[in-house]
Design an enzyme around this catalytic site. Structure first.
Site, PDB file in Angstrom:
ATOM      1  N   GLU A 111       0.966  -1.223   0.167  1.00 44.74           N
ATOM      2  CA  GLU A 111       0.082  -0.020  -0.010  1.00 44.74           C
ATOM      3  C   GLU A 111       0.918   1.284   0.102  1.00 44.74           C
ATOM      4  OE1 GLU A 111      -3.810  -1.977   2.304  1.00 44.74           O
ATOM      5  OE2 GLU A 111      -2.500  -0.213   3.109  1.00 44.74           O
ATOM      6  N   HIS A 144      -7.858   1.423   1.566  1.00 41.90           N
ATOM      7  CA  HIS A 144      -7.935   1.116   2.962  1.00 41.90           C
ATOM      8  C   HIS A 144      -8.600   2.415   3.678  1.00 41.90           C
ATOM      9  CE1 HIS A 144      -4.927  -0.796   6.205  1.00 41.90           C
ATOM     10  NE2 HIS A 144      -5.974  -0.615   6.795  1.00 41.90           N
TER      11      HIS A 144
END
Length: 328
Positions: A277, A296
């Site tokens: 990420e 997220h």
């Protein structure tokens, strides 16, 4: 937000803030941090910091409010003055607790931080897949009046992997839609009230995967759950089923997931978390029409975030006070 600590209780104490969400709201929390006397340093971070990015930021730092940063032994070895690390949020899989303890650093998180918004996101993914809303919208925008039939959730079976706060909330919300419910959890202390309220059936992971139309991953990431869902597990799932992951990216073996989605072994996936990420621009998931994603942000909620701001500041103050007591 005001903590029960007096003004300037932590004067001459340097606090580094690396959590992206609290950094976005830094002007909201600054009055309290200033009242407490903290010397605040704000890191520049998009999602999370690597160990090599963290180390140079820690010189002279006493405490940190962090996000999902990479707190390895190397980091703790290079932060001799560090006394406290407080996670903004719940997940602590990126923190080496043994290394922290070896270097006298206290660590704390915020349990049950985002149960409501994350469980909402799980239901959102399922409703989108069941009612086909994203795909119907695309058809209409393309000038096509295309019937894409889908089931109601009441016709479907949901399997929940991990019955903590979020998994339990998912079960309760899914029960309100009339779904048949399965769950698996390595613990044996599942609350009887939850079993009674939802009529969930406790089964093995293999049975859950084989029977579910939707599978929701809501477990912690640890040595036993890393790549819990891989080739053999995905092969157990029905080709019409959908996998939702709002837990941690590392719970799913990415190459195995890509293979199942591309081959038709899995109907779709709803993903809020990824092993890397931010997600790389060349990630194949980005071009798959049977994948729904969010960056997220399943925990997105102003009310929840402001609550966590207050709790994490309180955590920092409490741990610094304990640390000072030990050295007095």
């Amino acid at each position: 937000m005001t903590t029960p600590f007096p003004e300037n209780a932590f004067a001459s104490t340097t606090l580094l803030v690396t959590g992206p969400r609290i950094l976005r709201d830094i002007e909201i929390v600054r009055p309290e941090l200033d009242r407490l006397g903290f010397n605040v340093r704000e890191a520049k971070v998009s999602q999370r910091l690597t160990e090599d990015q963290l180390v140079p930021l820690l010189e002279g730092v006493d405490a940190v409010i962090c996000g999902g940063d990479q707190w390895t032994r190397k980091v703790f070895e290079n932060a001799p003055g560090l006394r406290v690390v407080c996670k903004w949020g719940t997940g602590v899989d990126q923190i080496d607790f043994r290394a922290a303890a070896d270097h006298g650093v206290r660590v704390r998180n915020v349990p049950d931080a985002f149960t409501v918004p994350v469980s909402d996101t799980v239901l959102c993914f399922m409703l989108c897949f069941a009612r086909k809303i994203p795909w119907l919208t695309s058809e209409l925008r393309a000038g096509r009046w295309t019937p894409l039939d889908g089931p109601s959730l009441a016709e479907c079976t949901l399997g929940v992997v991990g019955i903590g706060n979020i998994g339990s909330a998912v079960l309760r919300k899914a029960a309100a839609f009339g779904m048949r419910l399965l769950a698996t959890d390595p613990r044996n202390d599942v609350p009887l009230q939850l079993l009674d309220d939802t009529r969930v059936e406790m089964v093995s992971l293999d049975e859950l995967l084989g029977r579910s139309d939707y599978v929701s991953l809501n477990c912690d990431l640890n040595d036993s759950s890393r790549h819990l869902i891989s080739d053999s597990e995905l092969a157990t799932m029905k080709p019409t089923s959908v996998l939702n992951n709002t837990a941690r990216g590392g719970v799913v073996d990415k190459p195995a997931l890509l293979g199942a989605l591309a081959s038709g072994g899995l109907a779709g996936a709803g993903l809020d978390v990824f092993e890397t990420e931010p997600i790389p621009a060349d990630c194949p998931l980005l071009t798959m029409e049977n994948v729904l994603m969010s960056p997220h942000l399943a925990n997105s909620s102003d009310r929840a975030a402001h609550r966590v701001h207050g709790i994490v500041i309180q955590n920092v103050c409490e741990l610094l006070s304990e640390s000072a007591g030990d050295t007095a």
